[in-house]
Scaffold this motif. Structure first.
Motif, PDB file in Angstrom:
ATOM      1  N   ASP A   3      37.669  34.906  35.633  1.00 57.75           N
ATOM      2  CA  ASP A   3      38.721  34.729  36.624  1.00 57.75           C
ATOM      3  C   ASP A   3      40.016  34.360  35.909  1.00 57.75           C
ATOM      4  O   ASP A   3      40.013  33.642  34.899  1.00 57.75           O
ATOM      5  CB  ASP A   3      38.327  33.629  37.610  1.00 57.75           C
ATOM      6  CG  ASP A   3      37.126  34.039  38.455  1.00 57.75           C
ATOM      7  OD1 ASP A   3      37.067  35.220  38.860  1.00 57.75           O
ATOM      8  OD2 ASP A   3      36.250  33.197  38.688  1.00 57.75           O
ATOM      9  N   THR A   4      41.135  34.857  36.429  1.00 56.13           N
ATOM     10  CA  THR A   4      42.406  34.694  35.727  1.00 56.13           C
ATOM     11  C   THR A   4      43.538  34.306  36.665  1.00 56.13           C
ATOM     12  O   THR A   4      43.445  34.472  37.890  1.00 56.13           O
ATOM     13  CB  THR A   4      42.812  36.005  35.022  1.00 56.13           C
ATOM     14  OG1 THR A   4      42.965  37.043  36.013  1.00 56.13           O
ATOM     15  CG2 THR A   4      41.779  36.420  33.983  1.00 56.13           C
ATOM     16  N   THR A   6      47.348  35.660  36.847  1.00 56.17           N
ATOM     17  CA  THR A   6      48.285  36.657  36.324  1.00 56.17           C
ATOM     18  C   THR A   6      49.707  36.157  36.550  1.00 56.17           C
ATOM     19  O   THR A   6      50.089  35.831  37.679  1.00 56.17           O
ATOM     20  CB  THR A   6      48.095  38.011  37.019  1.00 56.17           C
ATOM     21  OG1 THR A   6      46.772  38.489  36.779  1.00 56.17           O
ATOM     22  CG2 THR A   6      49.093  39.033  36.494  1.00 56.17           C
ATOM     23  N   CYS A  64      52.787  33.188  39.907  1.00 56.79           N
ATOM     24  CA  CYS A  64      51.514  33.677  39.378  1.00 56.79           C
ATOM     25  C   CYS A  64      50.553  33.930  40.527  1.00 56.79           C
ATOM     26  O   CYS A  64      50.743  33.430  41.641  1.00 56.79           O
ATOM     27  CB  CYS A  64      50.899  32.694  38.377  1.00 56.79           C
ATOM     28  SG  CYS A  64      50.410  31.109  39.093  1.00 56.79           S
ATOM     29  N   THR A  65      49.509  34.729  40.246  1.00 52.69           N
ATOM     30  CA  THR A  65      48.533  35.106  41.263  1.00 52.69           C
ATOM     31  C   THR A  65      47.122  34.951  40.701  1.00 52.69           C
ATOM     32  O   THR A  65      46.815  35.528  39.653  1.00 52.69           O
ATOM     33  CB  THR A  65      48.735  36.568  41.709  1.00 52.69           C
ATOM     34  OG1 THR A  65      50.079  36.738  42.166  1.00 52.69           O
ATOM     35  CG2 THR A  65      47.775  36.940  42.824  1.00 52.69           C
ATOM     36  N   PRO A  66      46.256  34.167  41.355  1.00 49.05           N
ATOM     37  CA  PRO A  66      44.881  34.012  40.868  1.00 49.05           C
ATOM     38  C   PRO A  66      43.990  35.161  41.330  1.00 49.05           C
ATOM     39  O   PRO A  66      44.185  35.726  42.416  1.00 49.05           O
ATOM     40  CB  PRO A  66      44.438  32.693  41.496  1.00 49.05           C
ATOM     41  CG  PRO A  66      45.207  32.625  42.788  1.00 49.05           C
ATOM     42  CD  PRO A  66      46.529  33.297  42.519  1.00 49.05           C
ATOM     43  N   SER A  67      42.994  35.483  40.510  1.00 52.79           N
ATOM     44  CA  SER A  67      42.036  36.531  40.884  1.00 52.79           C
ATOM     45  C   SER A  67      40.878  35.968  41.685  1.00 52.79           C
ATOM     46  O   SER A  67      40.052  36.724  42.210  1.00 52.79           O
ATOM     47  CB  SER A  67      41.499  37.219  39.625  1.00 52.79           C
ATOM     48  OG  SER A  67      40.745  36.302  38.840  1.00 52.79           O
ATOM     49  N   ALA A  68      40.774  34.638  41.777  1.00 55.50           N
ATOM     50  CA  ALA A  68      39.716  33.974  42.542  1.00 55.50           C
ATOM     51  C   ALA A  68      40.321  32.758  43.224  1.00 55.50           C
ATOM     52  O   ALA A  68      41.447  32.356  42.914  1.00 55.50           O
ATOM     53  CB  ALA A  68      38.571  33.563  41.612  1.00 55.50           C
ATOM     54  N   ALA A  98      42.133  33.789  46.509  1.00 55.41           N
ATOM     55  CA  ALA A  98      42.274  34.909  45.574  1.00 55.41           C
ATOM     56  C   ALA A  98      43.319  35.894  46.097  1.00 55.41           C
ATOM     57  O   ALA A  98      43.306  36.261  47.276  1.00 55.41           O
ATOM     58  CB  ALA A  98      40.930  35.602  45.395  1.00 55.41           C
ATOM     59  N   GLY A  99      44.233  36.284  45.209  1.00 58.94           N
ATOM     60  CA  GLY A  99      45.250  37.273  45.569  1.00 58.94           C
ATOM     61  C   GLY A  99      46.503  36.702  46.191  1.00 58.94           C
ATOM     62  O   GLY A  99      47.490  37.435  46.362  1.00 58.94           O
ATOM     63  N   THR A 101      49.943  34.617  46.168  1.00 60.41           N
ATOM     64  CA  THR A 101      50.932  34.399  45.116  1.00 60.41           C
ATOM     65  C   THR A 101      51.496  32.983  45.182  1.00 60.41           C
ATOM     66  O   THR A 101      51.973  32.547  46.234  1.00 60.41           O
ATOM     67  CB  THR A 101      52.079  35.422  45.231  1.00 60.41           C
ATOM     68  OG1 THR A 101      51.546  36.738  45.065  1.00 60.41           O
ATOM     69  CG2 THR A 101      53.128  35.172  44.152  1.00 60.41           C
ATOM     70  N   ARG A 147      47.933  37.114  31.347  1.00 58.78           N
ATOM     71  CA  ARG A 147      46.786  36.643  32.126  1.00 58.78           C
ATOM     72  C   ARG A 147      46.180  35.429  31.441  1.00 58.78           C
ATOM     73  O   ARG A 147      45.893  35.472  30.253  1.00 58.78           O
ATOM     74  CB  ARG A 147      45.739  37.751  32.269  1.00 58.78           C
ATOM     75  CG  ARG A 147      46.211  38.915  33.131  1.00 58.78           C
ATOM     76  CD  ARG A 147      45.098  39.905  33.380  1.00 58.78           C
ATOM     77  NE  ARG A 147      45.535  40.977  34.249  1.00 58.78           N
ATOM     78  CZ  ARG A 147      44.739  41.954  34.691  1.00 58.78           C
ATOM     79  NH1 ARG A 147      43.464  41.989  34.305  1.00 58.78           N
ATOM     80  NH2 ARG A 147      45.217  42.895  35.494  1.00 58.78           N
TER      81      ARG A 147
END
Length: 328
Positions: A3-4, A6, A64-68, A98-99, A101, A147
């Motif tokens: 998980d990142t 971005t 930034c935007t997390p993937s989880a 997740a997703g 911003t 990331r």
């Protein structure tokens, strides 16, 4: 796949921690977050160890935007925190899906904001710290599109307590403004300035644009050294208030070299250093004399506030089955 986070808009930001402690004997600056109090509190609010890597955002907008799903905490200078455009509180834990911003915009009064992520983020380490060092060319300065791997992904949290405005952990928020009062103790060379030494505590100084993480330069009614002997290079502490030749004061901060050859008029206290890490060019500074005993008492009081906050965080997070990293 890890998980990142971005980075959508990096501005001027870096992965940071509390610094490279105990390395000054080898000639290495300590570095680390310039506002240590805000960095510590951000990590505590996120359920991390105080010294875990986090993001230091300086002056400019960040996104930034997390993937989880993640839990974050944002502290430091006043700014606007939004998640998918919706305002969210600072100095409190915030759940981000997740997703969605995350944006930090409009940093004002101070200059640095700290964003901690529950579980922290991955970062390269050198001698026990991820703190950037400009001399060594080490550290992770962020750029658009980077990331950051999240160390410990957070299980989904849907507890209603996070949607109740009355639910607050009540972290102690420092005072921010256009003028700063910075505590300092007398330095080893005070006697060399004669009667002019008291100008430091009677006058107002202005932070100049030449300031950075190595030291803050200030203009004002500068004390004048009356002694004429040569000052030999010797070890100097973080917070040393030096008086070079000319019309400036130089206050060494966490990126300072470990030796210098200017007279040290005073030394900024540990609590004063965090405040000084938020001072912007053009802002006014007044120094307030403190004894060593008063400086120690203020630091212990600040530590007690952080420890009490950690206890409240642990109580709430345990009830919600959110893991908390124990600080040592």
């Amino acid at each position: 796949m890890a998980d990142t986070l971005t980075v959508d808009r990096a501005g001027l930001s870096a992965v940071q921690d509390l610094g490279r402690l105990g390395r000054s004997r080898y000639g290495l600056p300590v570095n680390g977050a310039l506002d240590q109090y805000s960095a510590r509190v951000a990590n505590v609010l996120a359920g991390n160890d105080e010294g875990a890597p986090l993001l230091e955002i300086t002056a400019f907008d960040f996104g930034c935007t997390p993937s989880a799903d993640v839990l974050i905490a944002v502290t430091g200078a006043p700014a606007d925190l939004t998640v998918d455009g919706v305002p969210r509180p600072r100095w409190e834990p915030v759940v981000v899906r997740a997703g969605e911003t995350i944006r930090v915009t409009g940093i004002r009064l101070g200059v640095r904001v700290y964003l901690a992520v529950h579980g922290s983020v991955e970062a390269p380490f050198l001698l026990g710290s991820c703190a950037p060092d400009t001399i060594l060319g080490f550290g992770r300065t962020l750029r658009d599109g980077d990331r950051l791997a999240v160390r410990a992904p957070l299980p989904p949290i849907g507890h209603p307590v996070f949607g109740i405005p009355l639910f607050r952990l009540h972290a102690a928020v420092p005072r921010f403004g256009d003028a700063w009062t910075i505590d300092a103790t007398d330095g080893p060379d005070r006697a060399e300035f004669g009667d002019s030494a008291d100008r430091l505590f009677r006058s107002e100084f202005t932070v100049t644009p030449q300031s950075d993480h190595i030291g803050l330069r200030m203009r004002g009614h500068v004390p004048r050294r009356t002694a004429t002997g040569e000052v030999l290079s010797r070890g100097v502490p973080v917070g040393a208030v030096e008086v070079p030749a000319g019309d400036e004061l130089l206050v060494l901060h966490r990126g300072r070299g470990v030796t210098a050859g200017y007279p040290v008029l005073a030394v900024v206290t540990s609590t004063g250093l965090s405040a000084l890490g938020q001072a912007r060019p053009g802002q006014s500074i007044r120094f307030r004399r403190r004894t060593v005993a008063e400086a120690v008492a203020a630091y212990r009081s600040q530590r007690a506030c952080i420890n009490a906050l950690r206890t409240r965080v642990r109580t709430v997070f345990d009830a919600l089955h959110i893991p908390v990293t124990v600080s040592h």
